[in-house]
Design an enzyme around this catalytic site. Structure first.
Site, short mmCIF file in Angstrom:
data_model
loop_
_atom_site.label_atom_id
_atom_site.label_comp_id
_atom_site.label_asym_id
_atom_site.label_seq_id
_atom_site.Cartn_x
_atom_site.Cartn_y
_atom_site.Cartn_z
N LYS A 16 0.81 -1.23 0.00
CA LYS A 16 0.00 0.00 0.00
C LYS A 16 0.84 1.28 0.00
O LYS A 16 2.06 1.22 0.25
CB LYS A 16 -0.92 -0.03 1.22
CG LYS A 16 -2.03 -1.08 1.15
CD LYS A 16 -2.94 -0.99 2.38
CE LYS A 16 -4.12 -1.92 2.29
NZ LYS A 16 -4.99 -1.81 3.49
N ASN A 119 -2.12 0.36 7.19
CA ASN A 119 -1.74 -1.00 7.61
C ASN A 119 -0.94 -1.76 6.56
O ASN A 119 -0.88 -2.98 6.56
CB ASN A 119 -2.95 -1.78 8.11
CG ASN A 119 -4.01 -1.98 7.05
OD1 ASN A 119 -3.80 -1.61 5.89
ND2 ASN A 119 -5.12 -2.57 7.43
N HIS A 122 -2.42 -5.19 1.54
CA HIS A 122 -3.70 -5.86 1.27
C HIS A 122 -3.40 -7.29 0.84
O HIS A 122 -2.47 -7.53 0.08
CB HIS A 122 -4.46 -5.17 0.13
CG HIS A 122 -5.59 -5.99 -0.41
ND1 HIS A 122 -6.83 -6.00 0.17
CD2 HIS A 122 -5.64 -6.89 -1.43
CE1 HIS A 122 -7.61 -6.87 -0.48
NE2 HIS A 122 -6.91 -7.41 -1.46
#
Ligand code: DAT
Ligand code: MG
Length: 155
Positions: A16, A119, A122
């Site tokens: 990400k 975070n 994915h």
């Protein structure tokens, strides 16, 4: 590679925007590679809103959807298809829980992130979703089929 088949051993990973910005792409890809998973497709791109909305369509009714689309389109990402035994489940384990504050040490999110909004990675959550997600990012001929000499040492 035949993507019409439900390939249980393929999963889509996105490294990400926060991971790219923090210089953690190599670390994240390396953890998955060292597990024995094989990279069969990879590209760097900046997602547009349309792709982001389709990729995260299951979350379109959630309050965080707008913020999620803004985040995932905010900077380039790396999209990767990994192949390996139970790749979907194995990658979910290596990623750790969605909320990095709760993710266990030893996982990517547990070791390297703090906040739900950033975070790092994915990973598809089922073989069926993996197939759909792979088709959003890659054409069939971009997903390569090849043997590695080390595969015989991975069982
Ligand atoms: P995962 O990425 O672990 O598959 P998910 O599919 O439930 O998690 O959610 C997709 C992303 O949306 C997640 O990586 C971070 C963000 N997200 C999930 N729940 C959220 C929440 N309650 N508030 C803000 N962002 C959230
Ligand atoms: Mg998910």
């Amino acid at each position: 590679m035949k993507q019409n088949d439900l390939r249980a051993d393929l999963s889509l990973v996105l490294v990400k925007p926060d991971a790219i910005q923090r210089g953690l792409a190599g670390e994240i890809i390396s953890r998955l590679e060292r597990k024995g998973l094989k990279i069969v497709a990879m590209k760097m791109l900046q997602m547009d809103k349309n792709l982001a909305q389709r990729h995260y369509a299951v979350h379109e009714d959630k309050a965080f959807f707008g913020g999620l689309v803004d985040f995932i389109t905010s900077s380039p990402i790396i999209a990767i298809v990994f192949q390996g035994k139970e790749a979907v489940e194995v990658i979910r384990q290596i990623m750790g829980e969605t909320d990095p504050a709760k993710a266990k040490p030893g996982t990517i999110r547990g070791d390297l992130a703090l906040d739900l909004g950033c975070n790092l990675i994915h990973g598809s959550d089922s073989a069926e979703n993996a197939r759909k997600e792979i088709d959003l990012f890659f054409s069939q001929d971009e997903v390569l089929e090849y043997r590695r000499d080390i595969d015989k040492w991975l069982g």
